[in-house]
Design a protein around this motif. Sequence first.
Motif, PDB file in Angstrom:
ATOM      1  N   ARG A  37      71.862  39.135  34.115  1.00 49.08           N
ATOM      2  CA  ARG A  37      72.635  38.227  33.279  1.00 49.08           C
ATOM      3  C   ARG A  37      71.743  37.120  32.705  1.00 49.08           C
ATOM      4  NH1 ARG A  37      76.102  37.268  36.754  1.00 49.08           N
ATOM      5  NH2 ARG A  37      77.577  38.893  36.164  1.00 49.08           N
ATOM      6  N   GLU A  38      70.811  36.649  33.519  1.00 54.27           N
ATOM      7  CA  GLU A  38      69.894  35.608  33.061  1.00 54.27           C
ATOM      8  C   GLU A  38      69.023  36.116  31.916  1.00 54.27           C
ATOM      9  OE1 GLU A  38      68.160  31.798  33.068  1.00 54.27           O
ATOM     10  OE2 GLU A  38      69.938  32.577  34.088  1.00 54.27           O
ATOM     11  N   LYS A  39      68.558  37.347  32.030  1.00 53.02           N
ATOM     12  CA  LYS A  39      67.750  37.933  30.958  1.00 53.02           C
ATOM     13  C   LYS A  39      68.575  38.091  29.679  1.00 53.02           C
ATOM     14  CE  LYS A  39      64.482  40.448  33.887  1.00 53.02           C
ATOM     15  NZ  LYS A  39      63.980  41.794  34.292  1.00 53.02           N
ATOM     16  N   ALA A  40      69.839  38.481  29.858  1.00 55.90           N
ATOM     17  CA  ALA A  40      70.716  38.642  28.700  1.00 55.90           C
ATOM     18  C   ALA A  40      70.937  37.316  27.990  1.00 55.90           C
ATOM     19  CB  ALA A  40      72.053  39.237  29.140  1.00 55.90           C
ATOM     20  N   ASN A  41      71.007  36.239  28.760  1.00 55.73           N
ATOM     21  CA  ASN A  41      71.218  34.911  28.177  1.00 55.73           C
ATOM     22  C   ASN A  41      70.010  34.441  27.374  1.00 55.73           C
ATOM     23  OD1 ASN A  41      73.772  34.632  29.183  1.00 55.73           O
ATOM     24  ND2 ASN A  41      73.128  33.574  31.045  1.00 55.73           N
ATOM     25  N   GLN A  42      68.847  34.995  27.701  1.00 51.84           N
ATOM     26  CA  GLN A  42      67.626  34.586  27.010  1.00 51.84           C
ATOM     27  C   GLN A  42      67.313  35.454  25.797  1.00 51.84           C
ATOM     28  OE1 GLN A  42      64.714  34.721  30.136  1.00 51.84           O
ATOM     29  NE2 GLN A  42      65.529  32.926  31.188  1.00 51.84           N
ATOM     30  N   SER A  43      68.169  36.428  25.511  1.00 52.23           N
ATOM     31  CA  SER A  43      67.958  37.320  24.379  1.00 52.23           C
ATOM     32  C   SER A  43      68.400  36.649  23.085  1.00 52.23           C
ATOM     33  CB  SER A  43      68.752  38.614  24.588  1.00 52.23           C
ATOM     34  OG  SER A  43      70.129  38.360  24.458  1.00 52.23           O
ATOM     35  N   PRO A  44      68.046  37.221  21.908  1.00 48.29           N
ATOM     36  CA  PRO A  44      68.478  36.649  20.624  1.00 48.29           C
ATOM     37  C   PRO A  44      69.986  36.553  20.492  1.00 48.29           C
ATOM     38  CG  PRO A  44      66.715  38.225  20.292  1.00 48.29           C
ATOM     39  CD  PRO A  44      67.126  38.344  21.724  1.00 48.29           C
ATOM     40  N   LYS A  70      72.064  35.466  22.622  1.00 45.79           N
ATOM     41  CA  LYS A  70      72.397  34.649  23.781  1.00 45.79           C
ATOM     42  C   LYS A  70      73.850  34.204  23.799  1.00 45.79           C
ATOM     43  CE  LYS A  70      71.138  30.322  26.048  1.00 45.79           C
ATOM     44  NZ  LYS A  70      70.220  29.165  26.049  1.00 45.79           N
ATOM     45  N   ASN A  71      74.322  33.695  22.677  1.00 49.33           N
ATOM     46  CA  ASN A  71      75.685  33.177  22.646  1.00 49.33           C
ATOM     47  C   ASN A  71      76.720  34.252  22.918  1.00 49.33           C
ATOM     48  OD1 ASN A  71      74.806  30.608  22.086  1.00 49.33           O
ATOM     49  ND2 ASN A  71      74.890  30.881  19.863  1.00 49.33           N
ATOM     50  N   LYS A  72      76.456  35.456  22.385  1.00 47.86           N
ATOM     51  CA  LYS A  72      77.396  36.553  22.614  1.00 47.86           C
ATOM     52  C   LYS A  72      77.368  37.016  24.059  1.00 47.86           C
ATOM     53  CE  LYS A  72      78.610  41.155  20.929  1.00 47.86           C
ATOM     54  NZ  LYS A  72      78.273  42.226  19.970  1.00 47.86           N
ATOM     55  N   GLN A  73      76.171  37.108  24.624  1.00 50.05           N
ATOM     56  CA  GLN A  73      76.040  37.551  26.004  1.00 50.05           C
ATOM     57  C   GLN A  73      76.552  36.502  26.973  1.00 50.05           C
ATOM     58  OE1 GLN A  73      75.114  40.422  27.189  1.00 50.05           O
ATOM     59  NE2 GLN A  73      74.567  41.366  25.252  1.00 50.05           N
TER      60      GLN A  73
END
Length: 258
Positions: free
Chosen positions: A234-241, A243-246
């Motif tokens: 989940r942390e990695k997903a939050n750092q993706s482009p 981020k807001n959607k994830q």
Amino acid sequence: MADKGWIALHRSIRDHWLYQEKRVFSKYEAWLDILMDANHQTNKIVFDGHLLEVKRGQKVTSIRQLADRWGWSRTKVRDFLDLLESDTMLTRESDSKKTVITVINYDSYQSDKPQKSHQKSHQPDNESATEVPQKDTNNNDNNVNNDNNIVVDDDKGLNFFQTYQEVFGVLNSLTAQKLNEWAKDMSPEIVNEALVRSGLNNAQTFGYTETILKAWSRSGVKTLDDVLALDVKREKANQSPKKNKQKAKNQNNSGVVY
């Protein structure tokens, strides 16, 4: 003259209507709040994707959480903690995400056997044989757990019955049954972790904990390692482009962060 001894104050006192009154905390109330929130036994929690050991007498929080809870400004909270540190009442370690508070001489405030010590100091010498042995005391504790259908993982020193009481206060039979069912479906270790996270997020009801457990169950969580892996993912997903959607996936419509 008042007795110089001490009394045991259960954490559930904060559920009483007198305590629930909307107010700005005094310094005394804030200090009591720290004492009641400090861990009575060492636990491990997953925080920000990392396994963190919270020792007896410690509390993981943040300046923002304390400010919201006490009705203070963040500056006042920092000044108050500085004051307590200067009087060697606590120490704290802070980073950008959390503050770990350690109560100095925690055992002075929270003994595991306060009533026993009090009775021993006041009973006549010829009645010393009536003191309950420690083995019997432990058995009594286990009987309480059995009466409430609580699963306790004694091999790991894990008692989520106690954790529940620290977070939410007095445990009724209906919630005890739910705890037991969750422990059988997943594990006592997982239930304890969900309760700890509920406490860190200042949850008000057990429904918050159940939302966490349901989310973990849907994700196939079986062990604490699975929880940690889920946090890292989940942390990695939050750092993706995206981020807001994830980020929306981190909490459900009730705002429960798991």
